[in-house]
Design an enzyme around this catalytic site. Structure first.
Site, PDB file in Angstrom:
ATOM      1  N   ASN A  12       5.048  12.102   2.589  1.00 34.87           N
ATOM      2  CA  ASN A  12       4.356  12.868   3.634  1.00 34.87           C
ATOM      3  C   ASN A  12       5.389  13.266   4.686  1.00 34.87           C
ATOM      4  OD1 ASN A  12       2.769  13.811   5.729  1.00 34.87           O
ATOM      5  ND2 ASN A  12       1.954  11.800   6.293  1.00 34.87           N
ATOM      6  N   HIS A  96      -5.554  11.242   7.454  1.00 41.14           N
ATOM      7  CA  HIS A  96      -4.399  10.460   7.934  1.00 41.14           C
ATOM      8  C   HIS A  96      -4.698   9.996   9.357  1.00 41.14           C
ATOM      9  CE1 HIS A  96      -0.357   9.445   9.257  1.00 41.14           C
ATOM     10  NE2 HIS A  96      -0.023   9.386   7.982  1.00 41.14           N
ATOM     11  N   GLY A 232       6.168   8.013   4.621  1.00 40.67           N
ATOM     12  CA  GLY A 232       6.432   9.000   5.664  1.00 40.67           C
ATOM     13  C   GLY A 232       7.932   9.189   5.860  1.00 40.67           C
ATOM     14  N   GLY A 233       8.500   8.504   6.852  1.00 39.93           N
ATOM     15  CA  GLY A 233       9.898   8.701   7.249  1.00 39.93           C
ATOM     16  C   GLY A 233      10.886   8.648   6.093  1.00 39.93           C
TER      17      GLY A 233
HETATM   18  C1  PEP Z   1       2.618   7.935   6.795  1.00 41.79           C
HETATM   19  O1  PEP Z   1       2.871   8.816   7.598  1.00 41.79           O
HETATM   20  O2  PEP Z   1       1.640   8.034   6.068  1.00 41.79           O
HETATM   21  C2  PEP Z   1       3.512   6.780   6.730  1.00 41.79           C
HETATM   22  C3  PEP Z   1       3.190   5.809   5.936  1.00 41.79           C
HETATM   23  O3  PEP Z   1       4.639   6.812   7.520  1.00 41.79           O
HETATM   24  P1  PEP Z   1       5.877   5.781   7.476  1.00 41.79           P
HETATM   25  O4  PEP Z   1       6.240   5.583   6.028  1.00 41.79           O
HETATM   26  O5  PEP Z   1       6.965   6.474   8.238  1.00 41.79           O
HETATM   27  O6  PEP Z   1       5.414   4.516   8.106  1.00 41.79           O
END
Ligand code: PEP
Length: 250
Positions: A12, A96, A232-233
């Site tokens: 994501n 989300h 995410g990141g």
């Molecule tokens: C997300 O945005 O769904 C997420 C899990 O972000 P991160 O992996 O950065 O915690």
């Protein structure tokens, strides 16, 4: 393990990524050939069509991060599920926690979006999870129960919905629930899906999301009823995202 659903790893990108970053998607697309898992990236909508074009012929799935709760019409700025499918994207993230928090999305809106996404032929990835305060009050399972009751489409006749368990307090913080907590949440979600959909519910994929990194992905993916991860990141750079994908094995 053989009866487990095929794993799914979803990146994501949130509101990150310009044209120059399409090369990261290309690199992922052409390096996932031997993996036994499905791999998807959800870039911002502005990059979706280009991402589909440059990865044509690869196994990568592309997706959107949201869709409208309306089929179409006078909704300035919105993007419909049919438009996303028309780009040849295959999935859409819905509910989300950032959209619930910043765009005031309710469970009822998420359910409506999921139904519209399904009718457009998209796979909705429906996000659920407790806030930090709810976690501290040990309300995780009660929150999941209510979100699942209110977000899930009424009927399903195929395994086309994905649930992502994303504890809000874990997203972007580097803090991950312990293995027992992830296991308890996923076991609960699995039994709720079976209650809702019978044998179809046993085959729906349940992803874990929240601070997944190359360093912790293998141990998270080894847990029962964890059928993949939402990242995410660590999905923004091909090198780290590929290491997470590779943790699923070939
Ligand atoms: C997300 O945005 O769904 C997420 C899990 O972000 P991160 O992996 O950065 O915690």
């Amino acid at each position: 393990m053989s009866n487990s659903p095929r794993r799914l790893i979803v990146g994501n990108w949130k509101m990150n990524g310009l044209t120059a970053d399409l090369s990261e998607i290309e690199e992922v697309a052409w390096n996932i050939g031997e993996l036994s898992a499905d791999v998807a990236i959800c870039p911002p909508a502005t990059l979706l069509q280009s991402a589909v074009r440059i990865t044509a012929g690869s196994r990568i799935l592309l997706g959107a991060q949201d869709c409208s709760a309306q089929e179409g019409g006078a909704y300035t700025g919105d993007i419909s599920a049919r438009m996303i499918a028309d780009c040849r994207a295959r999935i859409v993230i819905l509910g989300h926690s950032e959209r619930r928090q910043y765009q005031c999305e309710t469970d009822a809106i998420v359910r409506r979006k999921a139904e519209i996404a399904l009718s457009a032929g998209l796979i909705p990835v429906i996000c659920v999870g407790e806030t930090e305060a709810e976690h501290l009050r040990q309300e995780t399972l009660a929150v999941l129960k209510s979100q699942l009751q209110d977000c899930l489409p009424a009927a399903l006749n195929e395994t086309a919905v994905v649930i992502a368990y994303e504890p809000v307090w874990s997203i972007g913080t580097g803090r991950v629930p312990d293995q027992g907590e992830i296991l308890a949440a996923h076991t609960f979600i699995r039994s709720s899906l079976i209650d809702a959909y019978g044998s179809v519910g046993a085959q729906l994929r349940i992803l874990y999301g929240g601070s997944v990194k190359p360093e912790n992905s293998a141990e998270i993916l080894a847990l029962e009823n964890v059928d993949g991860v939402l990242v995410g990141g660590a999905s923004l750079r091909a090198a780290s995202f590929l290491r997470i994908c590779e943790a699923t094995g070939t």
